[in-house]
Design a protein around this motif. Structure first.
Motif, short mmCIF file in Angstrom:
data_model
loop_
_atom_site.label_atom_id
_atom_site.label_comp_id
_atom_site.label_asym_id
_atom_site.label_seq_id
_atom_site.Cartn_x
_atom_site.Cartn_y
_atom_site.Cartn_z
N VAL A 123 4.69 8.88 -6.48
CA VAL A 123 3.67 7.87 -6.20
C VAL A 123 2.83 8.23 -4.98
O VAL A 123 2.06 7.40 -4.49
CB VAL A 123 4.32 6.47 -6.00
N LEU A 124 2.99 9.45 -4.51
CA LEU A 124 2.24 9.89 -3.33
C LEU A 124 0.77 10.08 -3.67
O LEU A 124 0.42 10.74 -4.64
CB LEU A 124 2.83 11.20 -2.79
N ARG A 125 -0.10 9.45 -2.88
CA ARG A 125 -1.53 9.59 -3.07
C ARG A 125 -2.01 10.78 -2.24
O ARG A 125 -2.03 10.73 -1.01
CB ARG A 125 -2.25 8.30 -2.64
N LEU A 126 -2.36 11.88 -2.90
CA LEU A 126 -2.69 13.12 -2.20
C LEU A 126 -4.14 13.18 -1.73
O LEU A 126 -4.48 14.01 -0.90
CB LEU A 126 -2.40 14.32 -3.13
N ASN A 135 -1.25 0.04 0.40
CA ASN A 135 -0.66 1.19 1.08
C ASN A 135 -1.67 2.34 1.08
O ASN A 135 -2.29 2.63 0.07
CB ASN A 135 0.63 1.63 0.39
N LYS A 136 -1.82 2.98 2.25
CA LYS A 136 -2.80 4.06 2.37
C LYS A 136 -2.36 5.33 1.65
O LYS A 136 -3.18 6.10 1.16
CB LYS A 136 -3.04 4.38 3.84
N HIS A 137 -1.07 5.57 1.61
CA HIS A 137 -0.58 6.87 1.16
C HIS A 137 0.21 6.84 -0.14
O HIS A 137 0.57 7.88 -0.66
CB HIS A 137 0.28 7.50 2.26
N LEU A 138 0.50 5.64 -0.65
CA LEU A 138 1.26 5.52 -1.89
C LEU A 138 0.49 4.70 -2.90
O LEU A 138 -0.08 3.66 -2.56
CB LEU A 138 2.62 4.86 -1.64
N ASP A 139 0.48 5.15 -4.13
CA ASP A 139 -0.14 4.40 -5.22
C ASP A 139 0.97 3.76 -6.04
O ASP A 139 1.52 4.37 -6.97
CB ASP A 139 -0.98 5.34 -6.08
N LEU A 140 1.33 2.53 -5.67
CA LEU A 140 2.47 1.86 -6.29
C LEU A 140 2.08 1.04 -7.52
O LEU A 140 2.96 0.61 -8.27
CB LEU A 140 3.14 0.93 -5.27
N ALA A 141 0.79 0.83 -7.74
CA ALA A 141 0.35 -0.04 -8.85
C ALA A 141 0.81 0.47 -10.21
O ALA A 141 1.36 -0.31 -11.01
CB ALA A 141 -1.16 -0.22 -8.81
N PRO A 142 0.62 1.76 -10.55
CA PRO A 142 1.10 2.23 -11.86
C PRO A 142 2.60 2.04 -12.04
O PRO A 142 3.06 1.69 -13.14
CB PRO A 142 0.71 3.72 -11.87
#
Length: 699
Positions: free
Chosen positions: A695-698, A614-621
């Motif tokens: 989880v938003l990747r800023l 996903n480009k905009h969310l970091d779901l791994a953690p």
């Protein structure tokens, strides 16, 4: 000593309540109106696969009920004396309070056979219909009641205050309410605030019981409102309806486009809706804020930049396009709402005026949520909306004679009509030209628009701007592609578990075009779980992965989690969750309760593979933390893409019980594990408490 106007004193005494009560009722009512929308939407979102169409349908419901509330206010004000108005509304307030709480129970969970739009609208009507109806009538009703003591244009400033309350509610939800309150607690807190609202508005309604008639005094204290004979022509009333309808339509069209094609960031609908409300605040607070020539000029510039976005470097168009769409939306809404505010009538027609404004908003919602999906099989409403916005901005720009004042010469605009028509045709022509992309098939329903594209590499399935799989031509048609190549996380897992000849039971949540069937052997069994029936139809008709697969394949239509709950006797050697790479992020599939369900559906040495590209969310953690809470070991596997074999970069999370032989496979052992610090700071979602901002990747 300050001089006091006797007529002012008389009016204050007549009202029985100071202005603060009217302002407090307006502000609290507007706040609750826009707080209930995300609260109730989040309650039901998991039951419909987390699709953005849930938000569109909810917005349609609230727009329709808003019109009903405004119409009720108009009827109440027009046909009943103040004392009767107060009595009727007090009964309605008490009935709405008895309808609480608003959170639907588990018995409302859909089975999958219902029409999503109809079922969702009925559920909303049963649970939040009456409270929202009461709240929706607050703005015009309070202004109408205030007009009994002040029938000047000052009452319209309460409309700006109402939209300010709505804006505060909208912006506070994802950043203040959602991170700290569970779904159930949000419903409880909202219900308590609604009870407070009932008391505040009830006090204002009780004040009406002492008013014997509808006669109101003007700002000079000497004339009855009914004695004024200002005639409103029907063309003006038509503008009260059409202009808000155009603004509402563009709001929903731009929101859909930005969320699905420009930047698939969760809750991005908040920004367009905030700009929409801001336009009301600016236009109704003071006429001095509305400068149509400047606004129309900036709107046309934004439209031109959108049209030529392809000329920018590849890394730049995303930001440029999103910004231009926001400028376009704000500018167009300012033009529509500015003209509506400029045409506002005397207070005598106040409730009729607001009823037509809200009817326009509801028409816009129905056009986008109901009419367009039935009429178009693509997002054709986007170029059409751009065309209308271009025309409106063009004609207002050339008609307005001064930069800082709304003074019009429509003959001047008419003289330039051919340029205006050319500008209106341009968005449609550009869209038609862009369609020359060899689209084989297109389908549109509640869950969005699906397209099958023929590219030099192969046939692709595209949802919005996200590719959901591709099939290569010729002899390599059976090779897995895109995120599912043999070096991807899921490809490595399948290779590892298929090293022996025994048949494997594989469950897949999210069918796509069926690429994972490329790994199937004759002794294997696949259970494909898909919420969108159009995906199954397209995967069967336009792709050959399932047709060429020798395995036994069973299809299940419905939400993945609800279907897994029903498959209570099935144990999977591999369960694949592939529902997090596009615009719709079904958060209910990433909670502790969901992972408890997944583990119960795994065989003794079963593996869970979660696709988190996903480009905009970091779901791994988040997935690492959920695995740890579920007693599973987790590893992240990143793979680079290879255009020559049709694969793309991917990120997969692999989960399984600790200390099983699977983890010793050389293709899996290289996966990245979570550190104790990562686990400590990672978010943990539950069914009652999950927040996409976490989880938003800023950057």
């Amino acid at each position: 000593m300050t001089n006091v106007n006797p007529s002012q004193t008389a009016r204050s005494g007549q009202s029985g309540l100071p202005m603060l009560w009217f302002a407090a009722t307006t502000l609290l009512g507007a706040f609750l109106v826009f707080q209930v929308q995300p609260v109730i939407s989040k309650c039901v979102l998991p039951w419909f696969g987390g699709t953005p169409a849930v938000w569109t349908t909810c917005m349609l419901f609230f727009q329709l009920l808003l019109f009903a509330g405004y119409f009720y206010a108009h009827v109440l004000k027009t046909y009943f004396r103040p004392a009767i108005q107060g009595s009727i509304h007090l009964v309605l307030l008490g009935s709405a309070a008895l309808a609480l709480p608003i959170e639907p129970s588990e018995v409302w969970k859909p089975t999958g056979s219902e029409s999503p739009t109809t079922f969702l609208l009925w559920m909303l009507l049963c649970h939040v219909g009456l409270p929202y109806f009461v709240l929706s009538s607050t703005g015009p009703l309070i202004q109408a009641w205030l007009s009994y003591q002040d029938s000047s244009d000052r009452v319209y400033r309460l409309y700006a205050l109402s939209n300010a309350g709505s804006l505060i509610a909208l912006l506070s939800y994802p950043f203040v309410v959602e991170p700290f309150l569970s779904v159930s607690n949000q419903s409880v807190v909202w219900s308590l605030l609604f009870c407070g609202f009932v008391l505040v508005q009830g006090a204002v309604a009780i004040g009406l019981l002492r008013k014997p008639g509808r006669c109101t005094r003007d700002s000079d204290g000497g004339h009855c409102e009914e004695s004024k004979s200002v005639e409103i022509i029907w063309s003006v009333r038509l503008l009260w309806l059409v202009l808000p309808a155009l603004a509402s339509t563009l709001l929903l069209v731009v929101t859909n486009h930005v969320c699905q094609d420009v930047a698939v960031i969760p809750f991005l609908w908040v920004l367009p809706l905030s700009l929409y409300l801001l336009s009301f605040i600016i236009c109704f607070d003071s006429p001095a804020w509305y400068k149509p020539k400047w606004i129309a000029g900036l709107t046309m510039v934004a439209i031109v930049v959108i049209a030529v976005k392809g000329a920018f470097p590849e890394s730049f168009p995303l930001l440029v396009e999103a910004t231009c769409y926001m400028i376009l939306l704000l500018g167009f809404c300012l033009l529509c709402h500015g003209e509506v505010a400029r045409l506002k009538p005397p207070a005598k027609y106040l409730t009729q005026y607001y009823a037509l404004l809200s009817a326009g908003g509801a028409i816009g919602g129905m056009v986008v949520a109901i009419v367009c999906p039935l009429v178009f099989n693509s997002f054709a409403e986007l170029p059409l909306s751009l065309s209308i916005a271009s025309g409106v901005a063009f004609f207002i720009f050339f008609a307005c004679q001064r930069w800082n004042v709304a003074e019009y010469d429509w003959d001047a605009a008419w003289n330039a009509k051919y340029f205006g028509i050319a500008l209106m045709v341009a968005p449609i022509a550009i869209a038609k030209f862009a369609e020359q992309d060899q689209t084989i098939a297109s389908d549109r329903n509640f869950f969005g628009v699906l397209r099958v594209l023929e590219t030099p590499q192969g046939i692709q399935l595209v949802h919005g701007s996200t590719v959901h799989g591709m099939q290569l031509p010729g002899d390599v048609a059976c090779e897995p592609t895109t995120y599912y190549g043999r070096k991807s996380g899921v490809g490595r897992v399948l290779t590892a578990i298929q090293q022996d000849s025994s048949g494997k039971k594989i469950g897949v949540v999210g069918l796509g075009c069926g690429v994972l069937a490329a790994y199937g052997r004759e002794q294997d069994e696949f259970d494909m779980l898909e919420i969108n029936p159009a995906v199954l139809q397209i995967a069967s008709e336009h792709f050959r992965f399932m047709e060429m697969c020798p395995s036994t394949i069973r299809h299940h239509l419905g939400d993945g989690r609800l279907l897994l709950e029903k498959l209570d006797k099935t144990k999977f050697d591999l369960l694949v969750l592939d529902a997090f790479s596009s615009d719709a992020i079904p958060a209910h599939l990433l909670t502790t309760e969901a992972f408890t369900l997944y583990r119960s559906r795994l065989a003794e040495n079963g593996v869970l593979a979660v696709h988190v590209s996903n480009k905009h969310l970091d779901l791994a953690p988040l997935v690492h933390r959920l695995a740890n809470e579920s007693g599973l070991e987790s590893r992240m596997i990143r793979a680079k893409g290879d255009d020559s074999i049709g694969t793309t970069s991917s990120t997969w999370m692999i989960l399984a019980a600790p200390d099983i032989a699977f983890w010793q496979d050389e293709a899996i052992v290289s996966g990245q594990t979570a550190t104790s610090e990562q686990l400590q700071h990672a978010p943990l979602w539950t069914d009652q408490h999950h927040n996409l901002v976490s989880v938003l990747r800023l950057w």
